[in-house]
Design a protein around this motif. Sequence first.
Motif, mmCIF file in Angstrom:
data_model
loop_
_atom_site.group_PDB
_atom_site.id
_atom_site.type_symbol
_atom_site.label_atom_id
_atom_site.label_comp_id
_atom_site.label_asym_id
_atom_site.label_seq_id
_atom_site.Cartn_x
_atom_site.Cartn_y
_atom_site.Cartn_z
ATOM 1 N N ALA A 135 14.458 -0.945 1.065
ATOM 2 C CA ALA A 135 14.726 0.218 0.215
ATOM 3 C C ALA A 135 14.777 -0.205 -1.242
ATOM 4 C CB ALA A 135 16.041 0.875 0.616
ATOM 5 N N ARG A 136 14.085 0.548 -2.084
ATOM 6 C CA ARG A 136 14.067 0.293 -3.526
ATOM 7 C C ARG A 136 14.284 1.606 -4.271
ATOM 8 N NH1 ARG A 136 10.529 -3.270 -1.085
ATOM 9 N NH2 ARG A 136 10.667 -5.426 -1.836
ATOM 10 N N LYS B 195 0.829 -1.193 0.000
ATOM 11 C CA LYS B 195 0.000 0.000 0.000
ATOM 12 C C LYS B 195 0.872 1.255 0.000
ATOM 13 C CE LYS B 195 -3.453 2.447 2.800
ATOM 14 N NZ LYS B 195 -4.204 2.445 4.082
ATOM 15 N N MET B 196 0.597 2.201 -0.911
ATOM 16 C CA MET B 196 1.342 3.452 -0.962
ATOM 17 C C MET B 196 0.818 4.412 0.105
ATOM 18 S SD MET B 196 3.563 2.859 -3.284
ATOM 19 C CE MET B 196 4.282 4.510 -3.247
ATOM 20 N N VAL B 197 1.738 4.992 0.892
ATOM 21 C CA VAL B 197 1.344 5.887 1.987
ATOM 22 C C VAL B 197 2.147 7.189 1.970
ATOM 23 C CG1 VAL B 197 0.531 4.018 3.487
ATOM 24 C CG2 VAL B 197 2.936 4.730 3.585
ATOM 25 N N THR B 198 2.627 7.605 0.802
ATOM 26 C CA THR B 198 3.381 8.856 0.700
ATOM 27 C C THR B 198 2.551 10.003 1.278
ATOM 28 O OG1 THR B 198 4.409 8.028 -1.330
ATOM 29 C CG2 THR B 198 4.595 10.400 -0.882
ATOM 30 N N PRO B 199 3.077 10.751 2.259
ATOM 31 C CA PRO B 199 2.268 11.766 2.939
ATOM 32 C C PRO B 199 1.749 12.880 2.035
ATOM 33 C CG PRO B 199 4.197 11.227 4.242
ATOM 34 C CD PRO B 199 4.385 10.570 2.912
ATOM 35 N N SER B 200 2.576 13.379 1.089
ATOM 36 C CA SER B 200 2.152 14.482 0.225
ATOM 37 C C SER B 200 2.822 14.347 -1.131
ATOM 38 C CB SER B 200 2.504 15.838 0.846
ATOM 39 O OG SER B 200 2.272 16.883 -0.086
ATOM 40 N N ILE C 100 13.517 7.057 -4.143
ATOM 41 C CA ILE C 100 13.681 5.887 -3.284
ATOM 42 C C ILE C 100 12.356 5.567 -2.595
ATOM 43 C CG2 ILE C 100 14.905 4.902 -1.312
ATOM 44 C CD1 ILE C 100 17.266 6.663 -1.981
ATOM 45 N N MET C 101 11.939 4.323 -2.731
ATOM 46 C CA MET C 101 10.724 3.844 -2.077
ATOM 47 C C MET C 101 11.122 3.071 -0.827
ATOM 48 S SD MET C 101 7.562 1.680 -3.701
ATOM 49 C CE MET C 101 8.580 0.256 -4.145
ATOM 50 N N LEU C 102 10.554 3.476 0.297
ATOM 51 C CA LEU C 102 10.827 2.842 1.582
ATOM 52 C C LEU C 102 9.604 2.042 2.006
ATOM 53 C CD1 LEU C 102 12.435 5.949 3.318
ATOM 54 C CD2 LEU C 102 13.648 3.968 2.366
ATOM 55 N N THR C 103 9.807 0.772 2.356
ATOM 56 C CA THR C 103 8.691 -0.136 2.642
ATOM 57 C C THR C 103 8.877 -0.811 3.989
ATOM 58 O OG1 THR C 103 8.414 -0.575 0.271
ATOM 59 C CG2 THR C 103 7.372 -2.112 1.803
ATOM 60 N N HIS C 104 7.790 -0.862 4.754
ATOM 61 C CA HIS C 104 7.783 -1.584 6.024
ATOM 62 C C HIS C 104 6.379 -2.115 6.264
ATOM 63 C CE1 HIS C 104 9.118 -2.666 10.072
ATOM 64 N NE2 HIS C 104 7.921 -2.271 10.481
ATOM 65 N N ASN C 105 6.306 -3.410 6.582
ATOM 66 C CA ASN C 105 5.012 -4.055 6.873
ATOM 67 C C ASN C 105 3.970 -3.782 5.803
ATOM 68 O OD1 ASN C 105 5.895 -5.303 9.185
ATOM 69 N ND2 ASN C 105 4.952 -3.851 10.600
ATOM 70 N N GLY C 106 4.382 -3.866 4.538
ATOM 71 C CA GLY C 106 3.443 -3.752 3.436
ATOM 72 C C GLY C 106 3.008 -2.342 3.091
ATOM 73 N N GLU C 107 3.646 -1.320 3.686
ATOM 74 C CA GLU C 107 3.339 0.067 3.367
ATOM 75 C C GLU C 107 4.577 0.748 2.791
ATOM 76 O OE1 GLU C 107 -0.217 1.201 6.512
ATOM 77 O OE2 GLU C 107 1.822 1.967 6.858
#
Length: 374
Positions: free
Chosen positions: A366-367, A38-43, A313-320
Motif C-alpha cells: 500500500a502506498r 504496471k498500472m491496472v486501474t479498472p476505470s 491509495i495505490m495498491l500493488t501486487h506482483n508488479g501490478e
Amino acid sequence: MMKLSTLLPFTLLVAFNTVANVATNPIYQLEVEPAIGKMVTPSTAELCSVAKGTADYLALGEDYDPGIITAGMTAQFGGDLERVKRTLNFICQVQQEDELSGSPSRLMDAEFIAQHFDVIRWMPDKKQAQGFAKNKPLLKNIPDDQILLTKYYIKLAKGSAKKTAETPYALYALPNDEKGLTLEQGNADQNLTRHKLTKQDVLTGILDKDNLAEPMVWLSRYDLEDSLMQGTVKVDIAADHDNGVTNQFFNVHRNNGIGYQRNLKKEQQRRYWYFKKTDSVMGYGKDASYKIPVYPLVTVAGDLAHLGLGKLIMLTHNGESRLTVLADTGGAFENNQYQLDYLGGYFKNWDDYINTYRTFPDYFEARILLLKDK
C-alpha cells in the motif's frame, strides 16, 4: 520483499516534516524510488468520480466533520488538508484532459505517477492486528510489508413490498420519533427509539407492533444480515399482483450506537442500522443527508480517523498497481492501521463473491500518494 534502501531513514522523515508538533509514525515512510510496476486501474473515469465526490465532501470543512475531514497521517509529511484536496482534484483534471484529447490516460503510466506524486509506503501495524488474530489466519499471517486487503460489496437482494413468509424482516427507515432531527439532535436524546433497541429487539417485530418505524422493504434473514454488514443493498422489489419489479438502493442511515464487535459473527452483532433510500451506491458521510457517491474497484474503506478521508491509495501486487480513493469506512476500522476494505462489485451472496475473488490476493503493498508541491 521491499528494498529498504528505497525508503528514507526515519530521522530524515522527521526533518522532512513541515508541520509543527505532528507526531511521526514509523509505519509510514516516504519512498524515494517506488516500485510501481504496471498500472491496472479498472476505470480512471470512475476513479475521477469518487475523487471529485470526496473532494466536495472535504470542502465542507473540518468543523462540519471533525476528526474525519483532516490531513490524517499525511500531516507528518507536509500533507495538509489543502494538499489532499489538490491531489484529488489533479486526478480529475488529468482524467478529463486525456478524455477530451482522446489520449491514453496518463494515470495508467507508472512514470507519470512517479513524476507527479510523493509516495508514502504504508507498512501494517502488526501489533494492532495481533490483538484480534485469534482464530483469524488472515490477521495472524499479515506480512511485514503488506497490508490486509479484505473485500466488501454492494449487496444484491430480492425483496417484497409487503411482509411474506419468505421475506419476514424489514429494512426500516429512521424511527418516527427522530424524523426531522439532525444527527447531533438525535445523538443527544438517548430516550429516542434508535438508542433503546438492539438488533435482536428489532427482530422480534417490536417496531411494527408499536408502529415505531416505517418498513421500507422486506427481506429474508440472510439478505437482512448481509445488508447490515455491507451497508448498501440494491433490492429487486416484487410489487403486488402484476405491477412488476422495481429496483431500489438502500444505504445505512443511523445506528443504535452499539459498537461493532470484531470477534462476533454477523448474526450475533447487537448493532442495528436504520436505512434510507438512495439513487446510487454511497460511501462515507457522517449522516445520510450527505454521503459520497462511490464506484466498485476504485473505492476502499479504512480507518478514517487515522488515515484521513480522501487519501489516494495505490495498491500493488506482483508488479501490478491500481489507484483507489479512501472514501468509506466501517465498524471494523476503529484503530486499524493494518487493513483496507476493497469495494469489489455487486453480488447476491458470499458464494458469488468468493467465486469471483477466489484467486484475488489477500495482501497488497500500500502506498499513499500526495501531489508534489511545485
